[in-house]
Design an enzyme around this catalytic site. Structure first.
Site, mmCIF file in Angstrom:
data_model
loop_
_atom_site.group_PDB
_atom_site.id
_atom_site.type_symbol
_atom_site.label_atom_id
_atom_site.label_comp_id
_atom_site.label_asym_id
_atom_site.label_seq_id
_atom_site.Cartn_x
_atom_site.Cartn_y
_atom_site.Cartn_z
ATOM 1 N N GLU A 44 0.890 -0.985 -0.082
ATOM 2 C CA GLU A 44 0.233 -0.436 0.047
ATOM 3 C C GLU A 44 0.873 1.461 0.346
ATOM 4 O OE1 GLU A 44 -2.280 1.013 3.717
ATOM 5 O OE2 GLU A 44 -4.040 1.955 2.064
ATOM 6 N N GLU A 69 4.795 4.767 4.084
ATOM 7 C CA GLU A 69 4.531 5.609 4.569
ATOM 8 C C GLU A 69 5.662 7.025 4.696
ATOM 9 O OE1 GLU A 69 1.266 7.843 5.274
ATOM 10 O OE2 GLU A 69 3.006 8.872 5.204
ATOM 11 N N ASP A 119 -2.655 12.056 -2.530
ATOM 12 C CA ASP A 119 -3.109 13.405 -2.160
ATOM 13 C C ASP A 119 -3.009 14.347 -3.221
ATOM 14 O OD1 ASP A 119 -1.450 13.390 0.472
ATOM 15 O OD2 ASP A 119 0.558 13.494 0.279
ATOM 16 N N LYS A 123 -2.293 22.571 -6.863
ATOM 17 C CA LYS A 123 -1.962 23.618 -7.295
ATOM 18 C C LYS A 123 -1.076 23.548 -8.950
ATOM 19 C CE LYS A 123 -0.892 27.087 -4.068
ATOM 20 N NZ LYS A 123 -0.205 27.337 -3.141
ATOM 21 N N ASP A 155 -11.020 10.801 -4.210
ATOM 22 C CA ASP A 155 -12.384 11.155 -3.868
ATOM 23 C C ASP A 155 -12.261 13.260 -4.964
ATOM 24 O OD1 ASP A 155 -10.526 12.562 -2.193
ATOM 25 O OD2 ASP A 155 -11.804 13.879 -1.310
ATOM 26 N N THR A 192 -10.443 2.952 3.825
ATOM 27 C CA THR A 192 -8.996 3.811 4.977
ATOM 28 C C THR A 192 -9.873 4.949 5.227
ATOM 29 O OG1 THR A 192 -8.781 4.987 2.994
ATOM 30 C CG2 THR A 192 -8.283 3.284 2.540
ATOM 31 N N HIS A 193 -8.705 5.759 6.480
ATOM 32 C CA HIS A 193 -9.957 6.599 7.204
ATOM 33 C C HIS A 193 -10.542 8.147 6.101
ATOM 34 C CE1 HIS A 193 -7.660 4.923 10.658
ATOM 35 N NE2 HIS A 193 -8.012 5.564 10.807
ATOM 36 N N GLU A 195 -11.627 7.732 2.598
ATOM 37 C CA GLU A 195 -12.954 7.133 2.489
ATOM 38 C C GLU A 195 -13.907 7.423 4.116
ATOM 39 O OE1 GLU A 195 -14.291 2.859 2.173
ATOM 40 O OE2 GLU A 195 -15.479 3.477 0.382
HETATM 41 C C1 LIG Z 1 -4.441 11.961 1.352
HETATM 42 S S1 LIG Z 1 -3.813 10.664 2.149
HETATM 43 C C2 LIG Z 1 -3.922 9.354 2.622
HETATM 44 C C3 LIG Z 1 -4.142 8.669 3.706
HETATM 45 C C4 LIG Z 1 -4.982 7.192 3.265
HETATM 46 N N1 LIG Z 1 -4.171 6.293 2.462
HETATM 47 C C5 LIG Z 1 -5.883 6.994 3.398
HETATM 48 O O1 LIG Z 1 -7.196 6.715 2.521
HETATM 49 O O2 LIG Z 1 -6.667 6.784 4.625
HETATM 50 C C6 LIG Z 1 -1.893 10.215 1.913
HETATM 51 C C7 LIG Z 1 -0.705 9.922 2.203
HETATM 52 O O3 LIG Z 1 -0.188 9.405 1.414
HETATM 53 C C8 LIG Z 1 1.763 9.864 1.940
HETATM 54 N N2 LIG Z 1 2.205 10.123 0.728
HETATM 55 C C9 LIG Z 1 2.268 11.026 0.006
HETATM 56 N N3 LIG Z 1 3.230 10.350 -1.056
HETATM 57 C C10 LIG Z 1 4.205 9.134 -0.456
HETATM 58 C C11 LIG Z 1 5.556 8.437 -1.271
HETATM 59 N N4 LIG Z 1 5.976 9.184 -2.068
HETATM 60 N N5 LIG Z 1 5.563 7.823 -0.593
HETATM 61 C C12 LIG Z 1 4.864 7.356 0.553
HETATM 62 N N6 LIG Z 1 3.713 8.084 1.430
HETATM 63 C C13 LIG Z 1 3.279 9.369 0.156
HETATM 64 C C14 LIG Z 1 1.535 10.374 2.974
HETATM 65 O O4 LIG Z 1 2.164 11.057 4.027
HETATM 66 C C15 LIG Z 1 -0.263 10.635 3.268
HETATM 67 O O5 LIG Z 1 -0.305 10.136 4.390
#
Ligand SMILES: C[S@@+](CC[C@H](N)C(=O)[O-])C[C@H]1O[C@@H](n2cnc3c(N)ncnc32)[C@H](O)[C@@H]1O
Length: 213
Positions: A44, A69, A119, A123, A155, A192-193, A195
């Protein structure tokens, strides 16, 4: 979209078996140095608080799950969840997924890749930071076994379209295949959280799967 505080963590909990650093990964890759059992491996990317990893690893003990992560705070939080549940088939790697794929995973070594709510980088000047680029998609495809699956949910409509376009650049990936949703049966019955948050707010979720042919 801002992120909520993680709350207090239990500093006495030993997470050393569940939290890995990039530097300690076996070189060459050998999953037997990370998991007690050698079995099919799913990754994941962007584990966040680790809900998916914890629930999936509990439900599927004959598969190993590695969450990657980039934020140490979230990696620790998710690892503590796995440690509390005493899961032997799930680990969190604190690292950048891009670097991990290119430096460590051999060809055809993963049976599934999960990308949930990456993420969005709204921008225009930040679009190059988005996770799903054609180069990274080639890495995903390279590391998947035949019939291996990429799961991609978000989303954000724009992130979804850009992600589908990137995944569509590799002809070895077949999709997008639609994914159905079901009603939540309890408060944490979500993938996931993120979602959970979006569905409780009534926001649409875009879900797709691609298969390695
Ligand atoms: C918007 S959150 C979603 C978290 C989780 N997947 C959820 O749906 O609840 C995006 C996550 O991806 C991590 N992330 C972003 N770029 C990453 C990368 N290149 N490698 C690993 N994690 C990354 C961020 O730190 C963040 O915890």
């Amino acid at each position: 979209m801002g992120r909520r505080s993680l709350g207090k963590s239990n500093s006495e909990l030993d997470v050393s078996a569940h939290l890995l650093s990039f530097e300690c990964l076996p070189q060459p890759w050998d999953q037997a140095q990370i998991f007690p059992l050698r079995q099919s491996l799913e990754v994941e990317i962007g584990t966040g608080k680790g809900l998916f990893l914890q629930r999936q690893a509990s439900a599927m003990p004959s598969t190993n799950y590695l969450g990657i992560e980039i934020s140490l705070k979230y990696a620790r939080f998710a690892a503590s969840k796995l440690a509390r549940a005493a899961l032997t088939n799930a680990r969190i790697l604190h690292a950048d997924a891009r670097r991990t794929f290119s430096a460590h995973f051999p060809d055809a070594s993963l049976s599934g890749i999960h990308i949930y709510f990456p993420d969005p980088w709204w921008k225009k000047r930040h679009h190059k930071r988005r996770l799903l680029t054609p180069d990274f998609v080639r890495e995903l495809t390279r590391t998947l076994v035949p019939e291996g699956i990429v799961h991609f949910w978000t989303d954000v409509a724009e992130t979804y379209e850009a992600g589908l376009a990137a995944l569509g650049t590799d002809e070895r990936l077949q999709g997008p295949h639609p994914v159905s949703s079901k009603e939540a049966e309890h408060d944490l019955d979500y993938q996931t959280h993120f979602e959970r948050r979006m569905r409780l707010r009534g926001k649409p979720i875009y879900r797709s799967e691609f298969t390695r042919v």
